[in-house]
Design an enzyme around this catalytic site. Sequence first.
Site, short mmCIF file in Angstrom:
data_model
loop_
_atom_site.label_atom_id
_atom_site.label_comp_id
_atom_site.label_asym_id
_atom_site.label_seq_id
_atom_site.Cartn_x
_atom_site.Cartn_y
_atom_site.Cartn_z
CG ASP A 165 -3.86 1.09 6.85
OD1 ASP A 165 -4.55 0.08 6.63
OD2 ASP A 165 -4.22 2.24 6.52
CG ASP A 195 -1.72 1.23 1.37
OD1 ASP A 195 -2.33 1.63 0.37
OD2 ASP A 195 -1.75 1.83 2.48
CG ASP A 229 -4.32 -1.39 2.91
OD1 ASP A 229 -4.76 -0.97 1.84
OD2 ASP A 229 -3.51 -0.75 3.60
#
Length: 653
Positions: free
Chosen positions: A528, A339, A532
Site C-alpha cells: 500500500d 502484502d 510497506d
Amino acid sequence: MSDACGCGHDEPTVDENGDEREPEKLWQITEIRAAALAGVLLLAGLIVGWVGGPDSVKLVLEALALAVAGYTFVPNTLKRLAKGKIGVGTLMTIAAVGAVLLGEVGEAAMLAFLFAISEGLEEYAVTRTRRGLRALLSLVPDTATVLRDGAEQVVAPAELRLGEIMIVKPGERIATDGIIAAGRTALDTSAITGESVPVEAGPGDEVFAGSINGTGVLEVEVTASAQDNSLAKIVRIVEAEQSRKGEAQRLADKIAKPLVPAVMVAAAVIAAIGSVFGDPLVWIERALVVLVAASPCALAIAIPVTVVAAIGAASKLGVLVKGGAALEALGRIRTVALDKTGTLTRNQPVVIDVATANGATRDDVLAVAAALEARSEHPLARAILAAVDDCEPADDVDAVTGAGLTGAIDSTPVRLGRPGWIDPGPLATDIERMQHTGATAVLIERAGTVIGAVAVRDELRPEAHEVIAGLRRDGYQVAMLTGDNDRTARALAADVGIDEVHADLRPEDKARIVETLRRERPTAMVGDGVNDAPALATADLGIAMGAMGTDVAIETADVALMGEDLRHLPQALHHARRSRTIMLQNVGLSLAIITVLMPLALFGVLGLAAVVLVHEVAEIVVIANGVRAGRARALAGPRAAAPTPVPVSAAHA
C-alpha cells in the site's frame, strides 16, 4: 535523448491562452517539412539530370536540398561543438562537408535528407506518446459549477478555491479532487484508473479530477487546486521521472558516447594511411563513408522511443511507471511479493459467520456486539455495525486492553472479547472452525452467559484467484508477506493459491525477507506504499496498489497501480516484459547495422549513398519497432462482482 545523438527537436508551441501545444500531425514536425522540401528539390535535380539539363541547375537544386535538410541538424551540432559535446550530428555534418569537398553534393544532400526524415520520425514518435500522457489533463472540464454567496456560479477550474463546494451534475466530469459532502452516485473512473465498472460513492468518499458523475447530483468539497490535483500530479511525476534511465538506456549511452570519437579517430587513421599507400581521394572518401556507416544514432534513438511509448501506453491502462529505470526493472521481475491487507484483500472486513448458544438468536448476538462496538473505530467494529440495520449504544462501555469491551444494556452486563478472556464454553468447536478459515473470532457474553460468537474476515479481492493463477502460469514465483497471524495468513493464502507465506511480520521483517528473495531472482514488492515502505524500497521494484490520491504511495514506489483492480498487476508485468524485449531487439539491430556496414564501407563495397540509405532505413525500422511498445490492451471484460458474505447457519448448543 542521449547526448550521443545530438540532434535538435521541436519544442511544444504556445497557443494564445499560454498553453503548450504539441505537434499533432506528422507534417507539423519541422524536420519532416524540411525533408519533404529537400526531397522535392532532390527529385527535381534528378529529373534535370535525366533530361540532359544544365549541370549548373542540377547543382543548385542539390545544394538547396542540402541546405534545407542540413538546417535541421547542423546549427544544433555547431552549438553542441561550442560546448565541447560531440554527437552523431557531428559525424553527419563532417560526412556531408567531406562529400561536398569531393564534389558529391547530391550524395551529401541525400545524407542530410534521410537523416532529417529519421529525426522527424523520432520526434513524431516522442511527441505522440508524450501527448498521450498529457491527454490526461484534457479530462478536466473547461468549467465547473461552484456555490458562492448562496448562488451557483460557473467558473474555470483554475479559479476553484480549497474548501469551496462544487456542484457536479449527472454526466459531468469532476473538475478537481474533493470529498463528497452530499449526494450519492456511481462514478466512471475508467479513463483515470482503468477500472471497468463504475464505483459507488457517497458522503465522505474521495473523488478525483476527470471522473464522470453518474445519475446523482453531487456536492463536492474542493480539496486540491486545478494545478495540484491528482491528474496534474501524475503528469508532473511521470515527466520528471522520465529522465531516469534504465539499464538498456544506459547501455545505449555507454556504447554511443565512446563510439563517436573512436570512429572519428579511426576515419582519420584510414584517410592518413590510405593516402600514403594509395589514392588520397579514394581513401578520404572511404574514411567519410566509414564515419557515416558507424553512426550510432539508431542506437541512441531506439531505447528512448520505446520507453516513452511504453510509459504513455501504461498510463492509459491505469499503471503509473516512473521512468525508464522502472520500466526496465519491471520487465526483469521474476518474483512477486504481495502484502495481504489492501492488496490481496479489499481491506474491508465483513462478518462471515455467526454462531449462537443458550437460546440466543443471530440477531440477539449481533445486536449486543453492535451496541458495544457502536463508538469504536476499530475495523472489527465497522464490520459488525455494517451487519446490523440499527443499534443503540451500550452504557458504560469500557475497553480492556488486549482483551475486549465491557458495558451494560438495560442494566444487564455484557462483554465482547477474544477467546481466552471469555470462556467459549459450548462454542469451542465453532471458534476453532472460524479461526481455521482465517477469520478473527470474538465471543459475546450477556449476564455472565455466552450467547454467541462472531467471525470477521477481510475477504480476498474477487479477482485475486485469477491474478495469482495467471502469475504462476507465466512463471512468476509468488510470496505473501503480512503482519497478520500465521493461521489467518495461511488460510487466505491457501484460498488464493499461494504456497510461500511469511506471517507475523513487522515492516523491517518484510524488508529483510524481500532482500532474501531478491538474492535469488529479481523481486517486486506490491503493497500500500505506507506500512510497506521499507519493503518497497528494498525490492528491485516497488509497486503501490490503489495509488490514486495517495502521495506516499506514488512517491515511494517505482510503479503505482492507480485503480483497485489487482488484474492491473499482471497486465503491467506483461506490458513491461514486452517493452523490454523490444528495447533489446532495437539495441541488437542497431549494433548489427554498425558491425556490418563499417567493413563494407572500409573495403569500398558500399559507397556513401548506399551506406546512407541502409543506415537511415535501419533507423526508421528501430523507431517503428519502438513505437510498438505504445500498444497495450486494456483489462478484458468487466470486473467480477464482489462475493456477498453468506452467514453460516447458527449453531445451537
